[in-house]
Every structure is written in structure tokens, then in C-alpha cells.
Design a protein around this motif. Structure first.
Motif: not given
Length: 218
Positions: A46-52, A144-151
């Protein structure tokens, strides 16, 4: 509770030394652990899907240990790399996964450019961070995260901490293992500039359940 010095230099040194000591045994224990846990694999997928969905790009596995989660994320098609405080763990990770990038570093002061990663995961690596240091760590994650990037966070559920003096093959250790309520962690995240997206409890009937929080950088 044990009366321990909570200074940053002390706890960081204890964590580094302890995991250098147990690196080989811990790596052996964790090597195939994901194969036996479909729920964890589901969370990571699920995390991988959010990154994509966020456009893809580099993903930092902070507190990567021997690199088994970094490897899983790479297998899911992510450009994942690992960071860990323990040089011993990084040595093991590099040897086991030579096709992936691993660097020694601390989540308290990440040597990564602002907005340089699309996703970040801290998988049971916050458990040794004192409560009063967690908000600053979350600020590092946001930086270090881009705006909207998942954590994605994983941690033990409960209250307080215990002092771990031995583990992973009987080797000596000296680390605090913190247990935290998901609501408290979620509040720290909101204060640091994240939006909490989802919460899961893993093995809720166990003595010490696990929790997973999905968030995104505002």
C-alpha cells in the motif's frame, strides 16, 4: 522505570553500540520475516502504491537495519535506499543487498536535502527514540519529504518503556524500547506538519500489539 540519562549523546551511542553488537544475529532473524507475514507485506505494498501516486522517486528507509524492508520496497518497484545509525547494520545490509544503497546516518539529523525524497518509512526504528526527541525527528522527516509525500511508521503499542539489556542471540544491549499509543504519535505528526491518513493495529490480541500509521507531508 530505570533511571537513565536521556541525553541525546547517551541514547544514540547506546543504540549504535547495541546494534553494532547484534547486527549479524538480527539480520539472520529478520532475513525471511516478511515471507511469513502477509499483513506486513500488504502494508508495504500500500505504501508503494502511495509513492507511485505521488509521482515516484527516491524512498528513504530510515532505521533500515539489515535492509530487509528496503529490499522488499525495491522489489515493489520503488527507488528505495536505507539509512541506519549502526555501521555494523549498514555493513550487513550492503553485503546482503549489493544492488541497493545504504548509508550510515541518524534520523535526528538526516543528511538529505530538503524535499529530496518522495516517500519515507520508519519501520519499528522510532522505538528507541526518547519521547522528547520524537517531535524533532518528525520535523526532520517533514524537511526531507516532498509536499504530499507519504510517510509510513510502525511501532509498538503501549505505554512507557523497558530497558533491553540482552537480545538477538544473547548479545548484550542497552537500549530503551518505547511503547506508544497511536493517538499520541498521530498528534506529534500533526504538530510537525503531517496529515494522518490511516491507522492500523497489528496483532491486537498479542501482549504488545503493533501499530502502523500512514501520513502525508502538508
Amino acid at each position: 522505570m530505570p533511571n537513565l540519562d536521556s541525553g541525546a549523546a547517551t541514547w544514540l551511542t547506546d543504540v549504535r553500540t547495541s546494534y553494532d553488537t547484534v547486527a549479524g544475529s538480527y539480520a539472520e532473524l529478520m532475513r525471511d520475516s516478511l515471507d511469513a507475514d502477509p499483513y506486513i507485506r500488504m502494508v508495504l505494498a500500500s505504501f508503494a502504491e502511495l509513492v507511485r501516486a505521488a509521482g515516484g522517486g527516491p524512498v528513504a528507509d530510515v532505521g533500515c537495519g539489515p535492509g530487509h524492508v528496503t529490499r522488499q520496497l525495491g522489489g515493489l518497484g520503488l527507488d528505495a535506499f536505507g539509512v541506519d545509525l549502526s555501521p555494523g547494520m549498514i555493513e550487513v545490509a550492503r553485503r546482503a543487498h549489493p544492488h541497493l544503497r545504504f548509508e550510515v546516518g541518524s534520523m535526528t539529523d538526516l543528511v538529505l536535502r530538503d524535499g529530496s525524497v518522495t516517500g519515507l518509512i520508519a519501520w519499528w526504528s522510532l522505538i528507541h527514540v526518547p519521547d522528547d526527541e520524537v517531535p524533532a525527528v518528525f520535523q526532520q522527516f517533514r524537511r526531507v519529504l516532498r509536499p504530499g509525500g507519504p510517510l509510513l511508521l510502525g511501532f509498538h503499542v503501549g505505554d512507557g518503556f523497558r530497558l533491553k539489556t540482552q537480545g538477538y542471540g544473547g548479545h548484550p544491549m542497552r537500549v530503551r524500547v518505547h511503547r506508544r499509543r497511536p493517538g499520541r504519535v498521530a498528534e506529534w505528526l500533526r504538530e510537525a506538519g503531517f496529515t494522518v491518513r490511516a491507522e492500523m493495529v497489528l496483532a491486537p490480541e498479542e501482549t504488545v500489539p503493533g501499530a502502523v500509521l500512514f501520513a502525508s507531508r502538508r
